[in-house]
Enzyme design. Structure first.
Site, PDB file in Angstrom:
ATOM      1  N   CYS A   1      -5.683  19.771  24.318  1.00 30.57           N
ATOM      2  CA  CYS A   1      -5.945  18.133  24.710  1.00 30.57           C
ATOM      3  C   CYS A   1      -7.074  18.042  25.640  1.00 30.57           C
ATOM      4  O   CYS A   1      -7.570  16.512  26.027  1.00 30.57           O
ATOM      5  CB  CYS A   1      -4.800  17.932  25.119  1.00 30.57           C
ATOM      6  SG  CYS A   1      -4.068  17.870  26.679  1.00 30.57           S
TER       7      CYS A   1
ATOM      8  N   CYS B   1      -7.130  20.312  31.323  1.00 28.72           N
ATOM      9  CA  CYS B   1      -8.172  21.297  31.942  1.00 28.72           C
ATOM     10  C   CYS B   1      -9.162  20.685  32.080  1.00 28.72           C
ATOM     11  O   CYS B   1      -9.688  20.714  33.288  1.00 28.72           O
ATOM     12  CB  CYS B   1      -7.791  22.548  31.240  1.00 28.72           C
ATOM     13  SG  CYS B   1      -5.806  22.769  30.789  1.00 28.72           S
TER      14      CYS B   1
ATOM     15  N   CYS C   1      -1.825  26.778  27.938  1.00 27.50           N
ATOM     16  CA  CYS C   1      -1.750  26.810  26.146  1.00 27.50           C
ATOM     17  C   CYS C   1      -2.932  28.395  25.931  1.00 27.50           C
ATOM     18  O   CYS C   1      -2.237  28.701  25.085  1.00 27.50           O
ATOM     19  CB  CYS C   1      -2.589  25.976  25.037  1.00 27.50           C
ATOM     20  SG  CYS C   1      -1.747  24.211  25.769  1.00 27.50           S
TER      21      CYS C   1
ATOM     22  N   CYS D   1      -0.469  22.663  32.842  1.00 32.58           N
ATOM     23  CA  CYS D   1      -0.551  21.683  32.581  1.00 32.58           C
ATOM     24  C   CYS D   1      -0.921  20.369  32.907  1.00 32.58           C
ATOM     25  O   CYS D   1       0.273  19.401  32.345  1.00 32.58           O
ATOM     26  CB  CYS D   1       0.576  21.530  31.062  1.00 32.58           C
ATOM     27  SG  CYS D   1       0.359  20.853  29.583  1.00 32.58           S
TER      28      CYS D   1
ATOM     29  N   HIS E   1      10.928  25.769  44.105  1.00 28.98           N
ATOM     30  CA  HIS E   1      12.056  25.760  44.676  1.00 28.98           C
ATOM     31  C   HIS E   1      12.012  25.329  46.069  1.00 28.98           C
ATOM     32  O   HIS E   1      13.304  24.806  46.536  1.00 28.98           O
ATOM     33  CB  HIS E   1      13.705  25.786  43.411  1.00 28.98           C
ATOM     34  CG  HIS E   1      14.926  25.934  44.162  1.00 28.98           C
ATOM     35  ND1 HIS E   1      15.291  24.175  44.232  1.00 28.98           N
ATOM     36  CD2 HIS E   1      15.928  26.735  45.199  1.00 28.98           C
ATOM     37  CE1 HIS E   1      16.984  24.718  44.752  1.00 28.98           C
ATOM     38  NE2 HIS E   1      16.754  25.837  45.026  1.00 28.98           N
TER      39      HIS E   1
ATOM     40  N   CYS F   1      10.134  23.385  47.955  1.00 33.16           N
ATOM     41  CA  CYS F   1      10.726  21.807  47.927  1.00 33.16           C
ATOM     42  C   CYS F   1      10.801  20.927  48.591  1.00 33.16           C
ATOM     43  O   CYS F   1      12.285  21.741  49.883  1.00 33.16           O
ATOM     44  CB  CYS F   1      11.865  21.905  46.700  1.00 33.16           C
ATOM     45  SG  CYS F   1      11.665  20.034  46.151  1.00 33.16           S
TER      46      CYS F   1
ATOM     47  N   CYS G   1      18.324  15.867  46.050  1.00 31.47           N
ATOM     48  CA  CYS G   1      17.783  16.505  44.693  1.00 31.47           C
ATOM     49  C   CYS G   1      17.855  16.801  43.253  1.00 31.47           C
ATOM     50  O   CYS G   1      18.588  16.175  42.827  1.00 31.47           O
ATOM     51  CB  CYS G   1      18.211  17.745  45.283  1.00 31.47           C
ATOM     52  SG  CYS G   1      17.632  18.926  44.227  1.00 31.47           S
TER      53      CYS G   1
ATOM     54  N   CYS H   1      15.537  19.046  36.321  1.00 24.41           N
ATOM     55  CA  CYS H   1      13.993  19.849  37.664  1.00 24.41           C
ATOM     56  C   CYS H   1      14.318  21.595  36.971  1.00 24.41           C
ATOM     57  O   CYS H   1      14.715  22.060  37.445  1.00 24.41           O
ATOM     58  CB  CYS H   1      14.707  20.149  39.217  1.00 24.41           C
ATOM     59  SG  CYS H   1      13.064  20.324  40.039  1.00 24.41           S
TER      60      CYS H   1
ATOM     61  N   CYS I   1       2.471  24.022  43.881  1.00 23.01           N
ATOM     62  CA  CYS I   1       2.592  22.834  43.624  1.00 23.01           C
ATOM     63  C   CYS I   1       2.751  22.050  45.159  1.00 23.01           C
ATOM     64  O   CYS I   1       2.688  20.843  45.716  1.00 23.01           O
ATOM     65  CB  CYS I   1       2.658  22.559  42.687  1.00 23.01           C
ATOM     66  SG  CYS I   1       2.738  22.915  41.315  1.00 23.01           S
TER      67      CYS I   1
ATOM     68  N   CYS J   1       4.312  16.038  41.015  1.00 22.27           N
ATOM     69  CA  CYS J   1       5.380  15.697  39.409  1.00 22.27           C
ATOM     70  C   CYS J   1       6.710  15.598  40.820  1.00 22.27           C
ATOM     71  O   CYS J   1       7.565  14.508  40.406  1.00 22.27           O
ATOM     72  CB  CYS J   1       5.557  16.818  38.777  1.00 22.27           C
ATOM     73  SG  CYS J   1       4.094  17.211  37.891  1.00 22.27           S
TER      74      CYS J   1
ATOM     75  N   CYS K   1      10.016  18.902  37.993  1.00 23.24           N
ATOM     76  CA  CYS K   1       9.310  19.589  37.229  1.00 23.24           C
ATOM     77  C   CYS K   1       9.605  19.840  36.337  1.00 23.24           C
ATOM     78  O   CYS K   1      10.698  20.494  35.880  1.00 23.24           O
ATOM     79  CB  CYS K   1       9.319  21.651  38.348  1.00 23.24           C
ATOM     80  SG  CYS K   1       8.550  22.862  37.768  1.00 23.24           S
TER      81      CYS K   1
ATOM     82  N   CYS L   1       5.354  24.147  33.307  1.00 19.16           N
ATOM     83  CA  CYS L   1       4.291  23.955  33.231  1.00 19.16           C
ATOM     84  C   CYS L   1       3.613  24.887  32.999  1.00 19.16           C
ATOM     85  O   CYS L   1       2.444  25.623  32.560  1.00 19.16           O
ATOM     86  CB  CYS L   1       3.651  22.896  32.831  1.00 19.16           C
ATOM     87  SG  CYS L   1       2.940  22.749  34.662  1.00 19.16           S
TER      88      CYS L   1
END
Length: 315
Positions: free
Chosen positions: A50, A53, A158, A196, A240, A243, A263, A269, A278, A290, A296, A299
């Protein structure tokens, strides 16, 4: 302001502690990347995807994309951002591959369709010796370029694992770069940078680390990869376990809806089975990520999206 290349790479490696390129960039880095060293030649090709990236890379902050292109890499081919197009663009790409044979990075965005001889993804045309047009498929492009590259970086899920184009029900025979390499018996260093889309720091940081290794392999060993070909520098942390809602999970304080605190494990999640930094690095210039307002969806994992579906669960 003075900063040596060695110091720069050490700063990049600070990503382990959550400090990314976007948080440490300053003018001295430009000097370190340009003083006495060539920029990394890069050919970026796109298959089934798409363009997310590429968009993510263009949204890089400190260094911005201008500084990345002018001071870090030499982007010789990119269908989205380059000025030339058509046969002229492809001709330039092949010229660069020959000029830097064995000394350029091939970045692949998007999956590789293999059904119908790859004709589900035509990336351009070339002219043969008789002046006839020849349609170039993504399959053919990778066959031609990968063996000549110094290394290949699969950018995005991808490309790294098949992702959405290879999800159940696809009719195009979509494959990841690593599966395509295995089928074609292409033996080149392959690094997966899934997501992604991937975070800009992951893409730029991987290239910087790899190019630094090329320039000085003794001082700068290649970043360690996990079993799925990802740099542990960026993909060694469990979502996790890092988090900010972990204490809520430990105390069984689960959100019943996305508007309620707690949570989000019971809302679907996938953090417990996902590995990326992340939670530390965050997105959009460190503003959010996210799990801030959603879940989450895993991805960056090889089984995305089928193995992570459904993304949301109603409890």
């Amino acid at each position: 302001m003075s900063l040596s290349r060695r110091e720069f790479v050490k700063l990049c490696s600070a990503g382990v502690a959550g400090l990314g390129i976007s948080q440490i960039y300053h003018p001295g880095i430009v000097h370190a990347m340009t003083e006495g060293a060539k920029k990394a030649p890069v050919i970026w090709v796109q298959g089934q995807g798409c363009t997310g990236c590429s968009v993510s890379l263009l949204n890089a902050v400190h260094p911005r994309i201008k500084e990345i292109l002018l001071d870090v890499i030499s982007l010789e081919f990119h269908p989205t951002v380059m000025a030339s197009e058509g046969e002229m663009a492809l001709a330039h790409m092949y010229e660069i591959a020959e000029k830097f044979n064995g000394n350029f990075f091939l970045l692949v965005e998007g999956a590789i369709p293999t059904a119908k001889e790859g004709r589900y993804c035509i990336v351009g045309e070339t002219l043969d010796a008789k002046g006839h047009h020849h349609e170039v498929t993504m399959m053919e492009l990778i066959r031609d370029l990968a063996p000549k590259s110094l290394a290949t970086v699969a950018v995005g899920t991808c490309s790294a694992y098949g992702g959405i184009p290879a999800a159940e029900g696809n009719v195009t025979g979509s494959k990841s770069v690593r599966d395509f390499f295995a089928d074609e018996k292409i033996e080149k260093l392959l690094v997966n940078v899934p997501g992604c889309p991937p975070h800009p720091d992951w893409m730029v940081g991987t290239l910087v680390a790899a190019w630094s290794h090329v320039l000085n392999p003794t001082e700068h060993p290649l970043p360690e990869l996990d079993d799925d070909g990802r740099p542990l520098l960026f993909f060694g942390d469990n979502i996790h376990e890092n988090c900010p809602y972990l204490d809520k999970y430990d105390n069984s304080e689960f959100a019943e809806t996305f508007t309620k605190p707690g949570c989000k494990a019971e809302l679907g999640c996938k953090g417990p089975s996902t590995y990326a930094d992340c939670a530390k690095r965050r997105w959009n210039n460190g503003i959010n990520w996210c799990v801030e307002n959603a879940v989450c969806i895993g991805c960056v994992e090889p089984d995305f999206p089928d193995g992570k579906s459904p993304f949301y669960v109603a409890e």
